[in-house]
Design a protein around this motif. Structure first.
Motif, PDB file in Angstrom:
ATOM      1  N   TYR A 259       0.869  -1.370   0.077  1.00  0.00           N
ATOM      2  CA  TYR A 259      -0.020   0.065   0.174  1.00  0.00           C
ATOM      3  C   TYR A 259       0.931   1.128   0.033  1.00  0.00           C
ATOM      4  CZ  TYR A 259      -3.857  -3.146   1.133  1.00  0.00           C
ATOM      5  OH  TYR A 259      -4.707  -4.164   1.178  1.00  0.00           O
ATOM      6  N   ALA A 260       2.006   1.108   0.763  1.00  0.00           N
ATOM      7  CA  ALA A 260       2.736   2.415   0.679  1.00  0.00           C
ATOM      8  C   ALA A 260       3.483   2.581  -0.531  1.00  0.00           C
ATOM      9  CB  ALA A 260       3.859   2.055   1.786  1.00  0.00           C
ATOM     10  N   ASN A 261       3.930   1.599  -1.384  1.00  0.00           N
ATOM     11  CA  ASN A 261       4.250   1.883  -2.634  1.00  0.00           C
ATOM     12  C   ASN A 261       3.226   2.438  -3.386  1.00  0.00           C
ATOM     13  OD1 ASN A 261       6.984   0.795  -2.268  1.00  0.00           O
ATOM     14  ND2 ASN A 261       6.004  -1.334  -2.473  1.00  0.00           N
ATOM     15  N   ILE A 262       2.008   2.140  -3.468  1.00  0.00           N
ATOM     16  CA  ILE A 262       0.884   2.654  -4.322  1.00  0.00           C
ATOM     17  C   ILE A 262       0.710   4.077  -3.760  1.00  0.00           C
ATOM     18  CG2 ILE A 262      -1.412   2.655  -4.780  1.00  0.00           C
ATOM     19  CD1 ILE A 262      -1.442  -0.332  -4.292  1.00  0.00           C
ATOM     20  N   VAL A 263       1.003   4.439  -2.721  1.00  0.00           N
ATOM     21  CA  VAL A 263       0.759   5.856  -2.056  1.00  0.00           C
ATOM     22  C   VAL A 263       1.907   6.833  -2.821  1.00  0.00           C
ATOM     23  CG1 VAL A 263       1.001   7.396  -0.143  1.00  0.00           C
ATOM     24  CG2 VAL A 263      -0.670   5.260  -0.039  1.00  0.00           C
ATOM     25  N   LEU A 264       3.152   6.272  -2.684  1.00  0.00           N
ATOM     26  CA  LEU A 264       4.038   6.921  -3.267  1.00  0.00           C
ATOM     27  C   LEU A 264       4.231   7.190  -4.574  1.00  0.00           C
ATOM     28  CD1 LEU A 264       7.133   5.351  -1.203  1.00  0.00           C
ATOM     29  CD2 LEU A 264       6.030   7.457  -0.661  1.00  0.00           C
ATOM     30  N   ALA A 265       3.725   6.129  -5.619  1.00  0.00           N
ATOM     31  CA  ALA A 265       3.248   6.329  -6.885  1.00  0.00           C
ATOM     32  C   ALA A 265       2.372   7.183  -7.346  1.00  0.00           C
ATOM     33  CB  ALA A 265       3.059   4.920  -7.321  1.00  0.00           C
ATOM     34  N   ARG A 266       1.257   7.332  -6.589  1.00  0.00           N
ATOM     35  CA  ARG A 266       0.222   8.129  -6.727  1.00  0.00           C
ATOM     36  C   ARG A 266       0.667   9.530  -6.650  1.00  0.00           C
ATOM     37  NH1 ARG A 266      -1.297   4.409  -8.872  1.00  0.00           N
ATOM     38  NH2 ARG A 266      -2.922   3.180  -8.651  1.00  0.00           N
ATOM     39  N   ILE A 267       1.450   9.936  -5.286  1.00  0.00           N
ATOM     40  CA  ILE A 267       1.939  11.126  -4.930  1.00  0.00           C
ATOM     41  C   ILE A 267       2.937  11.791  -6.330  1.00  0.00           C
ATOM     42  CG2 ILE A 267       3.463  12.421  -3.445  1.00  0.00           C
ATOM     43  CD1 ILE A 267       2.301  11.142  -1.368  1.00  0.00           C
ATOM     44  N   ASN A 268       3.609  10.862  -6.739  1.00  0.00           N
ATOM     45  CA  ASN A 268       4.693  11.206  -8.028  1.00  0.00           C
ATOM     46  C   ASN A 268       3.779  11.414  -9.061  1.00  0.00           C
ATOM     47  OD1 ASN A 268       6.974  10.921  -6.265  1.00  0.00           O
ATOM     48  ND2 ASN A 268       7.229   8.628  -7.191  1.00  0.00           N
ATOM     49  N   PRO A 291       7.547   7.675   8.354  1.00  0.00           N
ATOM     50  CA  PRO A 291       8.091   7.108   9.432  1.00  0.00           C
ATOM     51  C   PRO A 291       7.417   6.030   9.710  1.00  0.00           C
ATOM     52  CG  PRO A 291       8.306   9.603   9.357  1.00  0.00           C
ATOM     53  CD  PRO A 291       7.413   9.181   8.230  1.00  0.00           C
ATOM     54  N   ALA A 292       6.034   5.958   9.943  1.00  0.00           N
ATOM     55  CA  ALA A 292       5.231   5.101  10.336  1.00  0.00           C
ATOM     56  C   ALA A 292       5.428   3.739   9.540  1.00  0.00           C
ATOM     57  CB  ALA A 292       3.817   5.714  10.303  1.00  0.00           C
ATOM     58  N   VAL A 293       5.571   3.973   8.017  1.00  0.00           N
ATOM     59  CA  VAL A 293       5.791   2.717   7.266  1.00  0.00           C
ATOM     60  C   VAL A 293       7.284   2.166   7.561  1.00  0.00           C
ATOM     61  CG1 VAL A 293       6.223   2.128   4.982  1.00  0.00           C
ATOM     62  CG2 VAL A 293       4.262   3.654   5.478  1.00  0.00           C
ATOM     63  N   TYR A 295       8.649   2.363  10.452  1.00  0.00           N
ATOM     64  CA  TYR A 295       8.506   1.718  12.009  1.00  0.00           C
ATOM     65  C   TYR A 295       7.835   0.261  11.778  1.00  0.00           C
ATOM     66  CZ  TYR A 295       7.088   0.799  16.490  1.00  0.00           C
ATOM     67  OH  TYR A 295       7.156   0.266  17.978  1.00  0.00           O
ATOM     68  N   CYS A 296       6.864   0.202  11.037  1.00  0.00           N
ATOM     69  CA  CYS A 296       6.403  -1.241  10.623  1.00  0.00           C
ATOM     70  C   CYS A 296       7.414  -2.198   9.911  1.00  0.00           C
ATOM     71  CB  CYS A 296       5.005  -1.011   9.592  1.00  0.00           C
ATOM     72  SG  CYS A 296       3.775  -0.177  10.725  1.00  0.00           S
ATOM     73  N   ASP A 297       8.074  -1.417   8.900  1.00  0.00           N
ATOM     74  CA  ASP A 297       9.139  -2.198   8.228  1.00  0.00           C
ATOM     75  C   ASP A 297      10.194  -2.946   9.350  1.00  0.00           C
ATOM     76  OD1 ASP A 297      10.299  -3.603   5.725  1.00  0.00           O
ATOM     77  OD2 ASP A 297      11.883  -2.073   6.336  1.00  0.00           O
ATOM     78  N   ALA A 298      10.547  -1.700  10.141  1.00  0.00           N
ATOM     79  CA  ALA A 298      11.576  -2.227  11.095  1.00  0.00           C
ATOM     80  C   ALA A 298      11.010  -3.251  12.059  1.00  0.00           C
ATOM     81  CB  ALA A 298      11.985  -0.871  11.896  1.00  0.00           C
TER      82      ALA A 298
END
Length: 410
Positions: A259-268, A291-293, A295-298
């Motif tokens: 989902y984070a990758n989709i958000v980054l793609a849509r912002i671009n 940062p939240a993403v 943190y989850c990845d960490a």
């Protein structure tokens, strides 16, 4: 043609946005519904719109009471978008049409994201973003400067995020795609954040497991002479707990990453440009979202690292146990070898005694035979008796020795 050629090709046309001319108002809702719950909601929607829904459909755009209604199925959620004209509702931020009010009320506890987008034209908007009730807004020119988007990312009294778009030069197709991007950013951002509570709850649990693993590692390093079985049992239990954590959180963390990758793609895809001193929408989102993403990845990598460390320690313990078993087997083999050597010596001694006994028995029989002949009147000279008995006795003893050796060899 392949059986799935048409279906795979038509994926290019799947999930089209609602194309429209401004001004307009769009409501977008995302529901955490799956399976039968989605079917129930679609049946109610079909009753309202009087348009049938086929089971294999993943999206549909229908008209109802002057509004366009679009629904979409997703893997973990279901979205509903309603578009109507601004003129049909005098409020700045209107509520959804009345025919959908009951439908939304029935699934209110399943709404994970709610957004409202007001689209104005450059020649008729209020001229000031504050006139729309946005407090400390962020804004960006999007689409190469053909539109401007504003939001304060604060929820209103209906728990909706408000977005204002001022359209300068976007046609209906670009306007529909731009609205779709904004709604995707909001929906996927919220869906990605679902992992954050799990990550926070997991942090304290992993801290306990790290302490336990550290104690086991220290015990393994310092107590080489102690039995390995209790340590191995404790480590096996810890590995099972870590594997349980991984199984419970892996899917959620993987979904967050997607989902984070989709958000980054849509912002671009917005192609933002700064407006004065206002912070850009994408920068505002990413400053708090990334940062939240991370943190989850960490937390996800922390679980994997702990599981890997526990596996390595488990392997070391099993190697230590295997070495101990091999050492014990070596001692057992040495004992068996010594016992076999003793038995061989005893066997040789018994064989020697057996030959002596048998030889004595043979000589006794020959002596008895000579005495019997002498009693019968046959007198045999001692030299003659010795020359006959000695070779015969040697031959008999040799035959016995050969037989014993042959039996032993067999």
């Amino acid at each position: 043609m392949h059986a799935q050629h048409t279906a795979l090709h038509n994926e290019l046309h799947a999930r089209p946005p609602i194309y429209f001319e401004g001004p307009a108002c769009l409501h977008h809702y995302a529901f955490t519904l799956e399976g039968d719950d989605v079917t129930t909601l679609l049946n109610r929607l079909a009753e309202l719109t009087e348009v049938a829904v086929t089971p294999d459909q993943v999206q549909q755009i229908v008209s109802c009471q002057g509004c366009l209604v679009k629904w979409e199925r997703h893997t973990e959620f279901f979205t509903l978008t309603i578009k109507h004209d601004n003129n049909s509702n005098p409020r700045i931020w209107p509520t959804p049409p009345t025919f959908l009010a009951r439908l939304l009320a029935d699934v209110a506890d399943k709404i994970i994201s709610a957004s409202v987008l007001r689209v104005e034209t450059a020649n008729r908007w209020a001229g000031s973003v504050e006139a729309y009730g946005l407090d400390q807004p962020t804004g960006s020119q999007v689409g190469g400067g053909d539109a401007t988007v504003w939001s304060d990312f604060n929820l209103d009294d209906q728990q909706r995020n408000r977005l204002l778009m001022v359209n300068d030069n976007l046609d209906s197709y670009r306007l529909g795609r731009m609205a779709r991007r904004l709604f995707d950013i909001e929906t996927y951002r919220i869906m990605a954040m679902l992992a954050l509570p799990e990550a926070k709850a997991l942090s304290s649990e992993l801290q306990h497991y790290e302490t336990e693993l550290s104690a086991l590692s220290h015990q393994h390093a310092e107590q080489h002479t102690s039995p390995a079985e209790p340590l191995l049992n404790a480590l096996t239990l810890l590995s099972a707990k870590l594997e349980r954590c991984g199984v419970q959180t892996r899917q959620r963390f993987s979904a967050t990453d997607a989902y984070a990758n989709i958000v980054l793609a849509r912002i671009n895809e917005l192609r933002e440009e700064r407006i004065g001193n206002y912070p850009r929408l994408g920068m505002f989102i990413l400053r708090r979202f990334e940062p939240a993403v991370r943190y989850c990845d960490a937390m996800n990598r922390r679980v994997e690292t702990l599981a890997t460390s526990a596996t390595r320690l488990n392997d070391l313990l099993r190697t230590r146990t295997q070495v101990e078993i091999e050492r014990q087997n070596y001692k057992i083999l040495q004992s068996l070898d010594a016992r076999a050597s003793s038995q061989l010596k005893i066997q040789k001694a018994v064989e020697g005694l057996s030959i002596i006994v048998i030889s004595y028995y043979i000589f006794s029989l020959m002596k008895l035979g000579l005495e019997s002949l002498r009693a019968l009147g046959v007198d045999i000279e001692p030299n003659v008796a010795a020359s006959v008995i000695a070779p015969l006795s040697a031959l008999i003893i040799a035959i016995l020795t050969w037989r014993i050796w042959k039996v032993k060899k067999h």
